[in-house]
Scaffold this active site. Sequence first.
Site, PDB file in Angstrom:
ATOM      1  N   ASP A  20      77.443  40.323  55.093  1.00 16.62           N
ATOM      2  CA  ASP A  20      77.877  40.707  53.748  1.00 16.62           C
ATOM      3  C   ASP A  20      77.524  42.150  53.433  1.00 16.62           C
ATOM      4  O   ASP A  20      77.726  42.608  52.315  1.00 16.62           O
ATOM      5  CB  ASP A  20      77.254  39.785  52.688  1.00 16.62           C
ATOM      6  CG  ASP A  20      75.803  40.125  52.416  1.00 16.62           C
ATOM      7  OD1 ASP A  20      75.461  40.446  51.267  1.00 16.62           O
ATOM      8  OD2 ASP A  20      75.006  40.080  53.363  1.00 16.62           O
ATOM      9  N   ASP A  61      74.427  36.770  59.316  1.00  8.52           N
ATOM     10  CA  ASP A  61      73.421  37.074  58.305  1.00  8.52           C
ATOM     11  C   ASP A  61      73.169  35.790  57.509  1.00  8.52           C
ATOM     12  O   ASP A  61      73.928  34.826  57.629  1.00  8.52           O
ATOM     13  CB  ASP A  61      73.974  38.197  57.418  1.00  8.52           C
ATOM     14  CG  ASP A  61      73.108  38.478  56.219  1.00  8.52           C
ATOM     15  OD1 ASP A  61      71.901  38.698  56.404  1.00  8.52           O
ATOM     16  OD2 ASP A  61      73.626  38.449  55.089  1.00  8.52           O
ATOM     17  N   GLU A  69      70.793  50.310  47.949  1.00  9.18           N
ATOM     18  CA  GLU A  69      71.301  49.534  49.092  1.00  9.18           C
ATOM     19  C   GLU A  69      72.823  49.427  49.073  1.00  9.18           C
ATOM     20  O   GLU A  69      73.481  49.538  50.101  1.00  9.18           O
ATOM     21  CB  GLU A  69      70.682  48.126  49.069  1.00  9.18           C
ATOM     22  CG  GLU A  69      71.157  47.247  50.206  1.00  9.18           C
ATOM     23  CD  GLU A  69      70.824  45.783  49.973  1.00  9.18           C
ATOM     24  OE1 GLU A  69      71.740  44.948  50.108  1.00  9.18           O
ATOM     25  OE2 GLU A  69      69.665  45.466  49.661  1.00  9.18           O
ATOM     26  N   SER A 109      68.292  37.770  59.825  1.00 12.09           N
ATOM     27  CA  SER A 109      68.071  37.980  58.399  1.00 12.09           C
ATOM     28  C   SER A 109      66.943  38.949  58.099  1.00 12.09           C
ATOM     29  O   SER A 109      65.889  38.899  58.720  1.00 12.09           O
ATOM     30  CB  SER A 109      67.752  36.635  57.731  1.00 12.09           C
ATOM     31  OG  SER A 109      67.372  36.818  56.393  1.00 12.09           O
ATOM     32  N   ALA A 110      67.187  39.799  57.111  1.00  6.56           N
ATOM     33  CA  ALA A 110      66.129  40.678  56.606  1.00  6.56           C
ATOM     34  C   ALA A 110      65.289  39.949  55.566  1.00  6.56           C
ATOM     35  O   ALA A 110      64.404  40.527  54.945  1.00  6.56           O
ATOM     36  CB  ALA A 110      66.751  41.933  55.993  1.00  6.56           C
ATOM     37  N   ASP A 153      71.264  35.583  53.753  1.00  2.00           N
ATOM     38  CA  ASP A 153      71.386  35.726  52.306  1.00  2.00           C
ATOM     39  C   ASP A 153      72.745  36.282  51.914  1.00  2.00           C
ATOM     40  O   ASP A 153      73.159  37.346  52.393  1.00  2.00           O
ATOM     41  CB  ASP A 153      70.292  36.674  51.777  1.00  2.00           C
ATOM     42  CG  ASP A 153      68.905  36.041  51.819  1.00  2.00           C
ATOM     43  OD1 ASP A 153      68.799  34.841  51.500  1.00  2.00           O
ATOM     44  OD2 ASP A 153      67.946  36.746  52.164  1.00  2.00           O
TER      45      ASP A 153
END
Length: 289
Positions: free
Chosen positions: A227, A38, A85, A153-154, A40
Amino acid sequence: MISQLTNSSVCMRDPQRVQEILEAMVKAGSNTVQVISDFDMTLTRFAYNGKRCPTCHNILDNSKLISNDCKEELKELLNTYYPIEIDSSQSIADKLPLMVEWWTKAHELLVQQEIKKDLLAIAVRESDAMLRDGYQLLFDHLYEHSIPLLIFSAGIGDILEEVIRQTGVFHPNVKVFSNYMDFDESGVLRAFKGELIHIYNKREGALLNTGHFQELRTRPNVLLLGDSLGDLTMADGVQDMENILKIGFLNDKVDERKQSYLDSYDIVLVKDETLEVPNAIMLYLTGNK
């Protein structure tokens, strides 16, 4: 190897299992390894000197490229959806439609701002984005040993790429799956490309990119860095997986989330702003013990 992972931020439910995975990967050789990470708050810092560091979206949110009204609306979305989230009492199934709603609304707001492509580099340069301590070693070492790094990554791919470009580690072995902006011929943002990638649909994103994993089928050993619990599915596209070692950064709401992270990740790093543990593992896997 496990004895090296003894700093106070490192937690493992089953250290013996971690040792076994590492030994199996060493035996198979570093030419069978790939890294899926990931971005961020995994490769980037969560905080610095007590202040939160920006994600890819935050870099835009905080920049001069968008109006104050838009900033306020984006902040409202964050305050509404971020608690959902990270709420460990809600199932991923319940969160899914809400995460799609959040990302879609945020992207619509950004498109309305008619952001110019050639100003993105300035927005990144002026931001407080920071990769975690030890990033240079990780990126350079993977490149030197020809180990593929897939960043999943989103966030916003254009911003993400600019961050690693400006830190000088966007090597040819790095590939990015993310949400990319679609600019018109005059370089103005008009839409976002393709399927939306958000925090809980990375599995679908992985399966959409079977070509990438097909090319890497001689690398069935995976080091996964994330994360959030949504990051655990990033490797679902890997073909004929043999071993996977999952490292999770637990940055926030530690007490209520720690158990679910220990149940899901092999190694959990609590409030650790460095890449020391991934680096130690990478050096071990490439024979630099």
